[in-house]
Enzyme design. Sequence first.
Site, PDB file in Angstrom:
ATOM      1  N   ASP A  46     -15.665  41.189  -0.174  1.00  0.00           N
ATOM      2  CA  ASP A  46     -16.363  42.407  -1.042  1.00  0.00           C
ATOM      3  C   ASP A  46     -17.503  41.914  -1.649  1.00  0.00           C
ATOM      4  O   ASP A  46     -18.109  40.699  -1.617  1.00  0.00           O
ATOM      5  CB  ASP A  46     -15.018  42.568  -2.064  1.00  0.00           C
ATOM      6  CG  ASP A  46     -15.078  44.130  -2.477  1.00  0.00           C
ATOM      7  OD1 ASP A  46     -16.254  44.638  -2.811  1.00  0.00           O
ATOM      8  OD2 ASP A  46     -14.198  44.824  -2.102  1.00  0.00           O
ATOM      9  N   GLU A  60     -16.367  53.706  -0.343  1.00  0.00           N
ATOM     10  CA  GLU A  60     -17.360  53.529  -1.381  1.00  0.00           C
ATOM     11  C   GLU A  60     -18.756  52.983  -1.158  1.00  0.00           C
ATOM     12  O   GLU A  60     -19.195  51.929  -1.647  1.00  0.00           O
ATOM     13  CB  GLU A  60     -16.683  52.890  -2.534  1.00  0.00           C
ATOM     14  CG  GLU A  60     -15.464  53.387  -3.303  1.00  0.00           C
ATOM     15  CD  GLU A  60     -14.700  52.506  -4.021  1.00  0.00           C
ATOM     16  OE1 GLU A  60     -14.117  53.045  -5.128  1.00  0.00           O
ATOM     17  OE2 GLU A  60     -14.708  51.298  -4.224  1.00  0.00           O
ATOM     18  N   HIS A  73     -19.806  47.574  -0.323  1.00  0.00           N
ATOM     19  CA  HIS A  73     -18.775  46.461  -0.699  1.00  0.00           C
ATOM     20  C   HIS A  73     -19.424  45.041  -0.049  1.00  0.00           C
ATOM     21  O   HIS A  73     -18.509  44.219   0.261  1.00  0.00           O
ATOM     22  CB  HIS A  73     -17.418  46.597  -0.831  1.00  0.00           C
ATOM     23  CG  HIS A  73     -16.890  47.515  -1.907  1.00  0.00           C
ATOM     24  ND1 HIS A  73     -16.963  47.303  -3.133  1.00  0.00           N
ATOM     25  CD2 HIS A  73     -16.334  48.725  -1.497  1.00  0.00           C
ATOM     26  CE1 HIS A  73     -16.352  48.539  -3.681  1.00  0.00           C
ATOM     27  NE2 HIS A  73     -15.911  49.307  -2.821  1.00  0.00           N
TER      28      HIS A  73
END
Length: 729
Positions: free
Chosen positions: A182, A318, A255
Site C-alpha cells: 500500500d 481508490e 495505493h
Amino acid sequence: MLKFSFFLAFGLLSLFASAQDCPILPTPAVYQPTNGQFVCSGNLLIDPSEITPNLKAAFTDYALWANNIQVSPFVQNPMVQFKKLTNVKQDSYSINIADRITISYSSEASCFYAWVSLLQLSTQQDGQLSFPKCFVKDYPEFQWRGLHLDVSRHFFTVNEVKRFIDLMAYYKFNTLHWHLTDDQGWRIEIKKYPLLTQVGAWRDSTVENHYTTQPRTYNKTRYGGFYTQEEVKDIVNYAGARFINVVPEIEMPGHARAALAAYPQYSCTGQVQGVEGLWGIFDDIFCAKEESILFLQDVLKEVLPLFPSAYIHVGGDEAPKTRWKECPNCQAVIKANGLHDEHELQSYFIGRMDAFLTQNGKKLIGWDEILEGGLSPNATVMSWRGYEGGKAAAAQGHYVVMCPGSHCYFDHYQGRGAEEPLAIGGFTSLEKVLSFDPIPPDMTTADAAYVLGAQGNLWTEYIPNMAQLEYMTYPRTIALSTALWSETKPTYEDFFAKLTTYHFPFLSAKNVNFSKSCLKPEIKTTRALGWGILIEKLPAKGIIAYATVLADIKAAKRKTKTVQIIVDQGPNLPSKEMDVIAHKALGAQIVFQTPPSPKYDNGSLTIVDGQLAARPWKGHEWLGFESDSVSFDLVFEKPIKVKEIRIHTLHDPNSWIWAAQTYMITLNKYGCGNGIADGYSTDEFIQIEVKDKHVKQIHVTLYGISKIPSGEPGAGNTPWLFLDEIEIR
Ligand code: ACM
Ligand code: ZN
C-alpha cells in the site's frame, strides 16, 4: 446532578447459557446432547490410521496450542477414531461422542473442522479431560470465510501473523487475505526489485491521531518491516497446516506510493517522493504505460510461486485518475487501444493482469472498482462499497466475495463509549456483524450462486499493534464466522450467551486482548410522554434500568444549559458522567420527509437526545442521508418559545461526507407556515437567531452539494449528509 443505577452485574450474564447448550461456535447444523460425559485422564489417544500424516501433525500441534491437550497415537485402543466418507456434502463432518469418539469426515479440511469442534467441546478439571456425550453434524454454508489483514499501514511480525492464523482456525475461517502493499509500506521481498523493500518498506514518519484532526502532527520515528520470501513461505505453510488459504494482495494501479518511492519511473510524473506517512488516497499511482505493466507482471512472477492460492488479489480500489488524465503515456495507451476514458484504461490495466494470471493458472480477484470501465473476463469481485458491486458482478456471471463496509469493516468502532480506542470511524457492533448475510435480500437465487462467501477486513491505520488488532478482531470475528458457517442462525441472545460463557474464557486463556464493549450497558435516550428519558440496557438482556430524568432536566435547565448525569454502571464498571444539553427539542418527535439511510438510521432521537456526537465520528451517533437535500419536521407536544436554532452536521470529505451548504427553516404556529430563515453555511454548525412564540412545529430543509468535486475522494458521487443534534433554545 442526577443519578440512577441498575443492580445487575454483567458477570451474571453467563448464567443464561445452560449445561445442555452446545458450546461450539460457529453454531453447528446439528447438536444432540445425550446423557453423561466421556472422561479421560492423561493424553488423548487417537487412531491415526484413517487420517493423513499432515492431519495427525496438525491435530497434535493445534490441540496443544488451543486447549493444552496432549495427543498421542494409539491404534490398539484409541479414544478417537476417524472414518473417511465419500459422497457427502462438501466439507461436512460428524462427531459421535459415546463410549468412544468417532469423527466422520468428507475432506481433510472437514476433519480439521471436526477436530476444532471437538476441542471446543472439551473441558478440563483436576487433570481430567471431559467431553459431553453428544452427536454433532455440521458443514459450512459458504466456502469463502475470510479475514483480511493489512500489514502495510502497520507491520505485524511472522509470529504475530501466525497467532492471527491460529485464532482464525479456531473459528473455522479458511481464507487469509494478506494486504501486502500500500502507500505506507511494501512488505514482500521481490528479488528482481530489491528497492521495493530496501526503500519501499520504510517510512520516515507516521501521522498521529485521527488523520482528519487538524493541525496534523507526525511521529518522526522511522517505521517499517517486510517479509522475506522464506518467511512468506513459512507463513503460507503454517496457514495451510490449519486449512487456511493465503491470498496475497499486490495493490495496483492505486495505493502505490511505497512502490513508487522505490521505482518512481513507473509513475506518470517520475517525480521522486517518499513512502507516505499519512492515511488516505493519493493521486500518484502506477502509470498505465507498458513498462509499468511489465514491472508489475515481473513482481507477480515472483509472488505466484510463493502462494498455492488459486486467487491472486490485485487491488484496483481508490485509484484517482488525476495523473492519468494529464500523462502523455497514459493518453497514448488510451488512443492505441481505442479506449474512451481513464475508467476504460483502468479496465485495460486490470485486463492485462487478468490475462497474465490466467496464463499462469491463477484467478484474478479485485475490489469492486474493477467493474468500472468493464469487468475483465475471469475476474472475481470483492464487494466493499456495499453489496452493489457484488450484485452487478454476479449478474454478469462473475464470482463475488462480499465485504460491505456496513458489516465487515472491523476497523470501525464496536462500542458506544467515549473510552473506545481511536478508530477510523463508522460503527459496526457485534450484533450487526451477526446479522450479516452475504446474500442481499434482493438477489436472485441464480445470482446468489456466484457469491463465494465473505470476509472481515482489518485495515490497520488505527491498529498499531497486536493488542489493538485482537481488540478489533475479537469477538466480532466470531460473529462473522457464525454468519458465514451456520445455515441456521442463532439469535443474538443465544450467540451472546454462548460467546460469554464458553468463548470469552477461551480467549482470556489465550491472552487475547478481545473487546468487552458488548458487555457494557448501553445508555440510550428514548421518548416518553413526548420528551426525553434515559434508559440503560444491557445487550441481549433488555431493559434493566429505567429512569426518567426529564423532570430534573427541566428543573435544572432554568439555571444551566447542560445537565450532568452520573450513571452507575454496576459493580464491575466505573460510573459514567454524561452531559445532556437541556434544550427545548429534547425528545421531540421528528417527522422525516427524507428518510435516513438504513446504513445510518440510528433512530430519530439521535438528533434530539441532548448528546453531541464525538469526532472522529462514530456511525451510531449520526443520521446519515444518501441525498443532497434533507427535510424533516420537529413536532412539539405543546407550543414553545423559540430564540435560537442550532443544527449540527458533519464535514468529512475523506468519508464522502459533506456538510450542508444552505438551509430553509419554517416555523409553524396554529397550523400555518411562516418562513423565517434561509441562508448559506460552509460550517458543520449552523446557528440561526429567531424570536417567536407558540411554535408547534419547525420545518427544516438542508441542502448539500449534489456532486463531490473533482480532486476529492469519491469525486462525481453524491456525498452523504450527516446530521446530529438539532438544538432549540
Ligand atoms: C477499501 O476499503 N479501500 C477496499
Ligand atoms: Zn501515465
